[in-house]
Design a protein around this motif. Structure first.
Motif, PDB file in Angstrom:
ATOM      1  N   LEU A 125      13.112  -3.425   4.221  1.00  0.00           N
ATOM      2  CA  LEU A 125      13.074  -2.006   3.855  1.00  0.00           C
ATOM      3  C   LEU A 125      13.738  -1.147   4.929  1.00  0.00           C
ATOM      4  CD1 LEU A 125       9.479  -1.687   2.359  1.00  0.00           C
ATOM      5  CD2 LEU A 125      11.638  -1.414   1.137  1.00  0.00           C
ATOM      6  N   SER A 126      13.520  -1.512   6.181  1.00  0.00           N
ATOM      7  CA  SER A 126      14.139  -0.773   7.277  1.00  0.00           C
ATOM      8  C   SER A 126      15.652  -0.918   7.245  1.00  0.00           C
ATOM      9  CB  SER A 126      13.595  -1.256   8.624  1.00  0.00           C
ATOM     10  OG  SER A 126      12.218  -0.980   8.716  1.00  0.00           O
ATOM     11  N   CYS A 127      16.115  -2.104   6.954  1.00  0.00           N
ATOM     12  CA  CYS A 127      17.558  -2.342   6.841  1.00  0.00           C
ATOM     13  C   CYS A 127      18.143  -1.493   5.715  1.00  0.00           C
ATOM     14  CB  CYS A 127      17.823  -3.827   6.594  1.00  0.00           C
ATOM     15  SG  CYS A 127      19.566  -4.248   6.477  1.00  0.00           S
ATOM     16  N   GLY A 128      17.517  -1.555   4.545  1.00  0.00           N
ATOM     17  CA  GLY A 128      17.996  -0.750   3.417  1.00  0.00           C
ATOM     18  C   GLY A 128      17.975   0.733   3.723  1.00  0.00           C
ATOM     19  N   GLY A 129      16.860   1.212   4.261  1.00  0.00           N
ATOM     20  CA  GLY A 129      16.740   2.635   4.585  1.00  0.00           C
ATOM     21  C   GLY A 129      17.722   3.069   5.651  1.00  0.00           C
ATOM     22  N   THR A 130      17.889   2.242   6.675  1.00  0.00           N
ATOM     23  CA  THR A 130      18.811   2.574   7.760  1.00  0.00           C
ATOM     24  C   THR A 130      20.234   2.698   7.245  1.00  0.00           C
ATOM     25  OG1 THR A 130      17.453   1.553   9.466  1.00  0.00           O
ATOM     26  CG2 THR A 130      19.806   1.725   9.925  1.00  0.00           C
ATOM     27  N   PHE A 131      20.677   1.711   6.487  1.00  0.00           N
ATOM     28  CA  PHE A 131      22.062   1.740   6.033  1.00  0.00           C
ATOM     29  C   PHE A 131      22.301   2.800   4.959  1.00  0.00           C
ATOM     30  CE2 PHE A 131      22.116  -2.149   8.463  1.00  0.00           C
ATOM     31  CZ  PHE A 131      23.321  -2.013   9.128  1.00  0.00           C
ATOM     32  N   LEU A 132      21.254   3.131   4.189  1.00  0.00           N
ATOM     33  CA  LEU A 132      21.406   4.260   3.267  1.00  0.00           C
ATOM     34  C   LEU A 132      21.516   5.568   4.036  1.00  0.00           C
ATOM     35  CD1 LEU A 132      18.938   3.420   0.354  1.00  0.00           C
ATOM     36  CD2 LEU A 132      21.424   3.598   0.236  1.00  0.00           C
ATOM     37  N   SER A 133      20.693   5.745   5.076  1.00  0.00           N
ATOM     38  CA  SER A 133      20.770   6.984   5.855  1.00  0.00           C
ATOM     39  C   SER A 133      22.106   7.075   6.586  1.00  0.00           C
ATOM     40  CB  SER A 133      19.590   7.101   6.821  1.00  0.00           C
ATOM     41  OG  SER A 133      19.666   6.159   7.869  1.00  0.00           O
ATOM     42  N   ILE A 134      22.612   5.938   7.049  1.00  0.00           N
ATOM     43  CA  ILE A 134      23.925   5.916   7.700  1.00  0.00           C
ATOM     44  C   ILE A 134      25.017   6.289   6.702  1.00  0.00           C
ATOM     45  CG2 ILE A 134      25.670   4.343   8.643  1.00  0.00           C
ATOM     46  CD1 ILE A 134      23.710   5.217  10.701  1.00  0.00           C
ATOM     47  N   ARG A 135      24.908   5.766   5.497  1.00  0.00           N
ATOM     48  CA  ARG A 135      25.904   6.087   4.467  1.00  0.00           C
ATOM     49  C   ARG A 135      25.893   7.582   4.162  1.00  0.00           C
ATOM     50  NH1 ARG A 135      26.651   3.670  -1.601  1.00  0.00           N
ATOM     51  NH2 ARG A 135      28.394   5.002  -2.101  1.00  0.00           N
ATOM     52  N   PHE A 136      24.674   8.146   4.026  1.00  0.00           N
ATOM     53  CA  PHE A 136      24.580   9.591   3.806  1.00  0.00           C
ATOM     54  C   PHE A 136      25.195  10.344   4.980  1.00  0.00           C
ATOM     55  CE2 PHE A 136      20.597   8.709   1.173  1.00  0.00           C
ATOM     56  CZ  PHE A 136      21.278   8.773  -0.028  1.00  0.00           C
ATOM     57  N   GLY A 137      24.915   9.889   6.184  1.00  0.00           N
ATOM     58  CA  GLY A 137      25.458  10.543   7.379  1.00  0.00           C
ATOM     59  C   GLY A 137      26.967  10.492   7.416  1.00  0.00           C
ATOM     60  N   ASP A 138      27.538   9.326   7.124  1.00  0.00           N
ATOM     61  CA  ASP A 138      29.001   9.196   7.097  1.00  0.00           C
ATOM     62  C   ASP A 138      29.605  10.110   6.035  1.00  0.00           C
ATOM     63  OD1 ASP A 138      29.892   7.549   9.150  1.00  0.00           O
ATOM     64  OD2 ASP A 138      29.532   5.704   8.026  1.00  0.00           O
TER      65      ASP A 138
END
Length: 190
Positions: A125-138
């Motif tokens: 879940l942390s991996c999914g959440g982290t990479f989704l937040s990174i995608r939003f940030g990018d």
């Protein structure tokens, strides 16, 4: 008279403050134990925030500054952060597991890593959440820098709403799993 700070300077200030906190934490642990144990405990604590929190908080030391200063996409630097965190923990688990006994965070991390069911789901879940937040940030950085002006008018925006809902659900399930570790999330008793 209004004082404005440029975004690059704000990022630099936040980066320096976060780095100072990490250095201070390392110094405290080195004083409490020794320099090697303090270094490992600080590094494992950092890896806890990488592997066990569903946002890119520990990666902030690299992701956002690299994006602003050099244009490196945050997704690329976050992959590097995860590789370092996983490698560090594999080394510690198999070569020096006693370092997990130093702090509450490292003890929780050890429990998560050594009990696949259900605690590896925290990492997933942390991996999914982290990479989704990174995608939003990018994507937000792209919109702010006018690289993708039609973002909110495209069909992709609907896709982003679905990803955002998934992110919120991930946070809910993450909280439930963390609660099952027996961690008191009420900080009023501090």
């Amino acid at each position: 008279m209004k004082i404005t700070i440029k975004p690059k300077k704000q990022v630099l200030i936040k980066f320096v403050v976060l780095l100072a906190i990490m250095v201070g934490y390392f110094a405290y642990l080195s004083y409490k134990y020794d320099i090697v144990t303090g270094g490992f405990a600080a590094a494992l604590s950092w890896s806890f925030f990488v592997l066990c929190t569903p946002i890119a908080d520990a990666g902030f030391l690299l992701d956002f500054p690299l994006r602003l200063l050099f244009g490196i996409r945050m997704i690329a630097s976050e992959i590097g952060v995860w590789v370092i965190a996983i490698s560090l923990n594999l080394f510690a688990l198999f070569s020096a597991p006693h370092y997990y006994d130093t702090t509450l965070l490292t003890q929780i991390l050890h429990k998560v890593l050594t009990q696949p069911y259900p605690y590896w789901s925290i990492i997933l879940l942390s991996c999914g959440g982290t990479f989704l937040s990174i995608r939003f940030g990018d994507e937000l950085m792209d919109v702010l820098h006018h690289k993708d002006r039609s973002f909110f008018h495209s069909h992709q925006f609907k896709h982003e709403i679905i990803l955002f809902v998934f992110f919120v659900l991930s946070l809910f399930f993450y909280y439930e799993l963390i609660s099952s570790l027996g961690i008191d999330t009420n900080i009023s008793g501090l």
